[in-house]
Each structure stands twice: as C-alpha cells, then as structure tokens.
Motif scaffolding. Structure first.
Motif, PDB file in Angstrom:
ATOM      1  N   ILE A   2      33.117  36.640  30.823  1.00  0.00           N
ATOM      2  CA  ILE A   2      34.526  36.235  30.818  1.00  0.00           C
ATOM      3  C   ILE A   2      35.421  37.444  31.012  1.00  0.00           C
ATOM      4  N   ASP A   3      35.079  38.558  30.354  1.00  0.00           N
ATOM      5  CA  ASP A   3      35.876  39.782  30.501  1.00  0.00           C
ATOM      6  C   ASP A   3      35.819  40.284  31.942  1.00  0.00           C
ATOM      7  N   LEU A   4      34.650  40.162  32.584  1.00  0.00           N
ATOM      8  CA  LEU A   4      34.521  40.608  33.966  1.00  0.00           C
ATOM      9  C   LEU A   4      35.413  39.781  34.898  1.00  0.00           C
ATOM     10  N   LEU A   5      35.411  38.465  34.700  1.00  0.00           N
ATOM     11  CA  LEU A   5      36.271  37.601  35.511  1.00  0.00           C
ATOM     12  C   LEU A   5      37.743  37.896  35.262  1.00  0.00           C
ATOM     13  N   ARG A   6      38.089  38.164  34.005  1.00  0.00           N
ATOM     14  CA  ARG A   6      39.487  38.476  33.685  1.00  0.00           C
ATOM     15  C   ARG A   6      39.927  39.786  34.363  1.00  0.00           C
ATOM     16  N   ASP A   7      39.056  40.787  34.338  1.00  0.00           N
ATOM     17  CA  ASP A   7      39.385  42.056  34.986  1.00  0.00           C
ATOM     18  C   ASP A   7      39.516  41.888  36.501  1.00  0.00           C
ATOM     19  N   ARG A   8      38.629  41.058  37.077  1.00  0.00           N
ATOM     20  CA  ARG A   8      38.684  40.836  38.518  1.00  0.00           C
ATOM     21  C   ARG A   8      39.990  40.123  38.909  1.00  0.00           C
ATOM     22  N   LEU A  13      45.445  40.245  41.378  1.00  0.00           N
ATOM     23  CA  LEU A  13      46.902  40.101  41.212  1.00  0.00           C
ATOM     24  C   LEU A  13      47.622  41.412  41.508  1.00  0.00           C
ATOM     25  N   ALA A  14      47.021  42.527  41.079  1.00  0.00           N
ATOM     26  CA  ALA A  14      47.632  43.824  41.357  1.00  0.00           C
ATOM     27  C   ALA A  14      47.655  44.103  42.862  1.00  0.00           C
ATOM     28  N   ASP A  15      46.577  43.745  43.564  1.00  0.00           N
ATOM     29  CA  ASP A  15      46.539  43.948  45.014  1.00  0.00           C
ATOM     30  C   ASP A  15      47.572  43.072  45.731  1.00  0.00           C
ATOM     31  N   VAL A  16      47.687  41.836  45.280  1.00  0.00           N
ATOM     32  CA  VAL A  16      48.673  40.941  45.898  1.00  0.00           C
ATOM     33  C   VAL A  16      50.086  41.485  45.692  1.00  0.00           C
ATOM     34  N   THR A  18      50.900  44.614  45.171  1.00  0.00           N
ATOM     35  CA  THR A  18      51.048  45.823  46.011  1.00  0.00           C
ATOM     36  C   THR A  18      51.275  45.450  47.473  1.00  0.00           C
ATOM     37  N   GLY A  19      50.513  44.465  47.963  1.00  0.00           N
ATOM     38  CA  GLY A  19      50.693  44.020  49.343  1.00  0.00           C
ATOM     39  C   GLY A  19      52.078  43.462  49.592  1.00  0.00           C
ATOM     40  N   LEU A  20      52.600  42.722  48.623  1.00  0.00           N
ATOM     41  CA  LEU A  20      53.941  42.163  48.764  1.00  0.00           C
ATOM     42  C   LEU A  20      54.992  43.274  48.839  1.00  0.00           C
ATOM     43  N   VAL A  21      54.843  44.284  47.990  1.00  0.00           N
ATOM     44  CA  VAL A  21      55.794  45.400  48.007  1.00  0.00           C
ATOM     45  C   VAL A  21      55.735  46.132  49.337  1.00  0.00           C
ATOM     46  N   VAL A  22      54.516  46.400  49.843  1.00  0.00           N
ATOM     47  CA  VAL A  22      54.374  47.104  51.120  1.00  0.00           C
ATOM     48  C   VAL A  22      54.971  46.275  52.262  1.00  0.00           C
ATOM     49  N   ALA A  23      54.739  44.959  52.248  1.00  0.00           N
ATOM     50  CA  ALA A  23      55.297  44.093  53.302  1.00  0.00           C
ATOM     51  C   ALA A  23      56.820  44.100  53.278  1.00  0.00           C
ATOM     52  N   LEU A  24      57.411  44.043  52.093  1.00  0.00           N
ATOM     53  CA  LEU A  24      58.876  44.074  51.991  1.00  0.00           C
ATOM     54  C   LEU A  24      59.423  45.418  52.453  1.00  0.00           C
ATOM     55  N   LEU A  25      58.745  46.503  52.076  1.00  0.00           N
ATOM     56  CA  LEU A  25      59.192  47.818  52.532  1.00  0.00           C
ATOM     57  C   LEU A  25      59.052  47.953  54.048  1.00  0.00           C
ATOM     58  N   ALA A  26      58.009  47.333  54.601  1.00  0.00           N
ATOM     59  CA  ALA A  26      57.818  47.414  56.056  1.00  0.00           C
ATOM     60  C   ALA A  26      58.912  46.664  56.807  1.00  0.00           C
ATOM     61  N   VAL A  27      59.327  45.526  56.292  1.00  0.00           N
ATOM     62  CA  VAL A  27      60.360  44.725  56.964  1.00  0.00           C
ATOM     63  C   VAL A  27      61.754  45.254  56.658  1.00  0.00           C
ATOM     64  N   ILE A  48      45.941  44.150  52.241  1.00  0.00           N
ATOM     65  CA  ILE A  48      45.977  44.775  50.916  1.00  0.00           C
ATOM     66  C   ILE A  48      45.553  43.778  49.834  1.00  0.00           C
ATOM     67  N   GLY A  49      45.949  42.525  49.982  1.00  0.00           N
ATOM     68  CA  GLY A  49      45.640  41.528  48.965  1.00  0.00           C
ATOM     69  C   GLY A  49      44.161  41.243  48.827  1.00  0.00           C
ATOM     70  N   CYS A  50      43.385  41.392  49.907  1.00  0.00           N
ATOM     71  CA  CYS A  50      41.949  41.078  49.820  1.00  0.00           C
ATOM     72  C   CYS A  50      41.064  42.312  49.903  1.00  0.00           C
ATOM     73  N   ARG A  51      41.634  43.495  49.741  1.00  0.00           N
ATOM     74  CA  ARG A  51      40.847  44.718  49.946  1.00  0.00           C
ATOM     75  C   ARG A  51      39.739  44.884  48.905  1.00  0.00           C
ATOM     76  N   ASN A  52      39.933  44.389  47.686  1.00  0.00           N
ATOM     77  CA  ASN A  52      38.885  44.500  46.664  1.00  0.00           C
ATOM     78  C   ASN A  52      38.019  43.250  46.572  1.00  0.00           C
ATOM     79  N   VAL A  53      38.461  42.173  47.224  1.00  0.00           N
ATOM     80  CA  VAL A  53      37.660  40.949  47.265  1.00  0.00           C
ATOM     81  C   VAL A  53      36.657  41.020  48.410  1.00  0.00           C
TER      82      VAL A  53
END
Length: 417
Positions: A2-8, A13-16, A18-27, A48-53
């Motif tokens: 359960i802890d592993l799934l929670r960390d994942r 969420l952190a990647d998503v 980060t990706g949202l921030v980069v996309a807004l900065l790009a536009v 960016i959102g799927c880089r760790n998946v």
C-alpha cells in the motif's frame, strides 16, 4: 504494498503538476522567450506527466516535440525543459534499454539542436561561424546540456542502487546472524540434551542395579553400603545436571582423575563385574576432552548395565596414545533386554565426531563392541607428544581387574541405546 502504491501516486501527481507548469510557461513565457504552440506545449505536458510511468513513451514524445518544433519552425523555449526532465527520468528509473536509448537521444538530439540553432538563430550562427572557440562551443553546447541531464539521472540511479544494495546486504547479514544464532541455539540445546541423557541415564542405571540387588542382600552392613552408593550416585547426578543446565558441564571435572577410576568404581559398587585394561599413560587434557571421555565412558557403561547379559563381565579398555585416546567397551548382548531407542549411540557419535574422532558400535556373534577414538587437541603439551616420551614408550602393560558380580548384576550392551 500500500505504501508503494501511495508513493507511486504521489510521484505521478508531482509529474503532472510539473508538466502543467512547464506547458503554461511554454505558452505564456514570463521572460523574453518565444512562446510555444499548443501542440508543442501539449506534447511537453504529456511527456513530463508519464516520464516515471513509462520512460520509453515519454522519450518518444519528446522526440515528437523536437520534430514539431522543427516542422513549425519554433524557437527553443520553456517547452524544451521537457527534454531535460525526460532524459533525467530515463537515466534514473528506466530499464537498461531505456537508459541506453536516452543516452543516444541526448547525443543525437544535441547534434540536431546545434544544427537547427545554427540555421535559425542569427547570434548562434555568428558564434558557430566565428572563431574556433565559438565553433566548438556552438557544436557541443546542446550536447553538453542534454548529456548533463542524463548524467545527473544516472548518478542518482547509481547512488540509489548502492543504497538498495547496502540495505539488502545488511538484511542478508541480519538474516545470517539470526540463522547462526538459531543454529547455535539448536547446537547448545542438542548438547545439553545429550549431556543430560548421559548423566541421568548412567546414574539411573547404577541406582536401578543397586536397588535390584537389595532383595538378594541379607547383610545389614552391605545394605547400608548399597543405600549410601545410591544416595551418592543420586547427589552426583543432581550436581552434574545442574552444571549442564548452568551451561558449564565441565565444571568439577578438573579435580577428578582422568583415568576414570571414580567412574569405574562407581559402576563396580553397583555390582557390575568390570575387567579393565589400561594401555599407555593417562595424562591431563583440556576440560572439553576430559568431559568427552567421561561422557562416552558413561554411556558405554550405561548400555552395559541396562542391556547386557548379567552372567558375563564387561571388558573396559583404555588406550592412551600420542595423538588420541581410545575407549572400548565389549560385552555379551542380553537376550531378554529392552533394545532401547538408539539415542545413546547417536549422542556418543555426535559428541565424538564433533571433536574429529570416530565411533564404531556393532554386535557380532552375540558380543557387542563400542569403540571410540577421541583425538587429542592441538594444544597438547610438547612433552606429551614428543618422540620417545612416556606416551610412546609406555609398555603395553595393562591393569586387569575383575570384581565379582552380585546376583542382580547386569552386563552387556546393545547398539540401540
């Protein structure tokens, strides 16, 4: 789990985010940087959102991002941060194939970026076509930037692998220590059980033999002597059991004669006829060897008392040699005796083989012979092992004694006790 799934989930969420921030900065770039198109920003966000998946999928997406920039003639901007973040993620968390693909992408992407910037950027073209130093800097700068992101991820990957390996090593060492402790506990338990069996079995055999003989004794003085022997045997047995349970089974053995006189006399007092032969010169050894000799002799004589033919004497032979001690008991097998469980012989064999010796026990033609060879420790004194010493030159002269057996005496042994 359960802890592993929670960390994942937190990581995704952190990647998503980060990706949202980069996309807004790009536009909507806050600095004087060319704004990216919606397609480029969307590709950066998804990569960016799927880089760790799925590092390989995110690597493919950033290649699409680079191609889109080339096709749409977009200048580098905040969307290109996706390249660095994806290369870092592939090097840190990707498989070996993804790690290699990211390394190749860093080099190839850097070369393509250098060519693209030279063709589309005035200042970059001036540097690329200027001095030699400028040409080198323009050629390698994009490669260095992309390779740095990959190297950083690889370094973090290596450190993480070292931590995991160190943790596994500590865990393995902990398990090994537990296993060794468990094995040592079992060894001590088996040793204690063997010692208690030898002490109690021998003492009870002597006591039973003495008690059985009382119905044939009519002399009051002899009855008192038998009673005293029973009491002394019981007290000694209790003392030895206490020593075993206290973890010091060899305590009290130092003051006894190593030639087993006390043990032989104790058995003879129970009415058992023993013919004893001693060859060589008995000498002192360490407590472990003294205890082993005493316990083996105890068990051999116990078998003789409990399971032997009462009409025949027991032959007890000691041979003291330079490198070892040999104890041998021979007696005729009783026909009506209980064959026993065999634990005595197993205990003797375990004790003797644990010291590097050997035990032989077998009945042939109605005569059972048990022979134990116990090696002397390497710490034996030089005088004991020197050529020409009393140990080697001692004559085969033997002390042979025989005591008459009472009507209730018992002699003989079987291989199962």
């Amino acid at each position: 789990m359960i802890d592993l799934l929670r960390d994942r989930r937190r990581l995704i969420l952190a990647d998503v985010a980060t990706g949202l921030v980069v996309a807004l900065l790009a536009v909507f770039p806050p600095l004087e940087v060319n704004a990216a198109g919606i397609l480029t920003a969307l590709l950066a966000f998804v990569a960016i959102g799927c880089r760790n998946v799925s590092p390989l999928a995110s690597l493919a997406l950033v290649w699409l991002l680079a191609i889109a920039q080339l096709v749409l003639s977009e200048r580098p901007g905040f969307a290109d941060l996706a390249l660095l973040l994806v290369l870092y993620a592939c090097a840190r968390r990707g498989t070996r194939w993804e790690l290699g693909a990211a390394a190749v992408s860093a080099i190839a992407g850097g070369v393509m970026a250098s060519s693209y910037l030279t063709q589309t950027g005035t200042r970059y073209a001036q540097m690329a076509y200027g001095s030699t130093e400028g040409q080198i800097a323009a050629s390698v700068a994009p490669v260095v930037v992309l390779a740095s992101a990959w190297l950083l991820g690889f370094a973090v990957r290596a450190l993480r692998s070292q931590r995991i390996e160190a943790g596994r090593r500590v865990e393995a060492e902990t398990e090994m220590v537990k296993a060794l402790d468990s094995a040592e506990f079992e060894r001590l338990r088996a040793t204690m059980a063997r010692d208690v069996h030898d002490v109690v079995g021998h003492s009870l055999a002597v006591i039973i033999a003495q008690a059985d003989s009382t119905e044939f004794i009519h002399d009051e003085a002899r009855l008192r002597q038998v009673s005293a022997t029973i009491a002394a045997t019981a007290r000694r047995s209790l003392l030895e059991v206490r020593q075993v349970l206290n973890g010091d089974p060899a305590a009290g053995i130092d003051d006894e004669t190593i030639d087993l006189d006390a043990l032989i006399e104790q058995v003879r007092e129970s009415g058992v006829a023993i013919e004893r032969v001693v060859r060589g010169e008995p000498r002192l050894h360490d407590a472990g060897l003294r205890l082993a000799i005493r316990r083996v002799a105890q068990e051999m004589l116990t078998n003789a008392i409990r399971h032997g033919d009462a009409r025949e004497p027991v032959a007890f032979r000691e041979t003291w040699r330079a490198q070892d001690v040999v104890i041998e008991v021979e007696n005729r097998v009783g026909l009506t005796r209980n064959p026993g469980s065999g634990s005595g012989v197993r205990g003797m064999r375990a004790r003797v083989e644990g010291m590097g010796g050997m035990l032989e026990a077998e009945a042939v033609d109605g005569v059972y012979t048990a022979r134990a060879r116990i090696p002397a420790p390497a710490s034996a004194s030089a005088a004991e092992l020197a050529p020409g010493s009393a140990l080697e030159s001692a004559p085969a002269a033997a002390t042979v004694t025989r005591s008459p057996a009472s009507p209730a005496s018992s002699a003989g042994a079987v291989p199962h006790e």
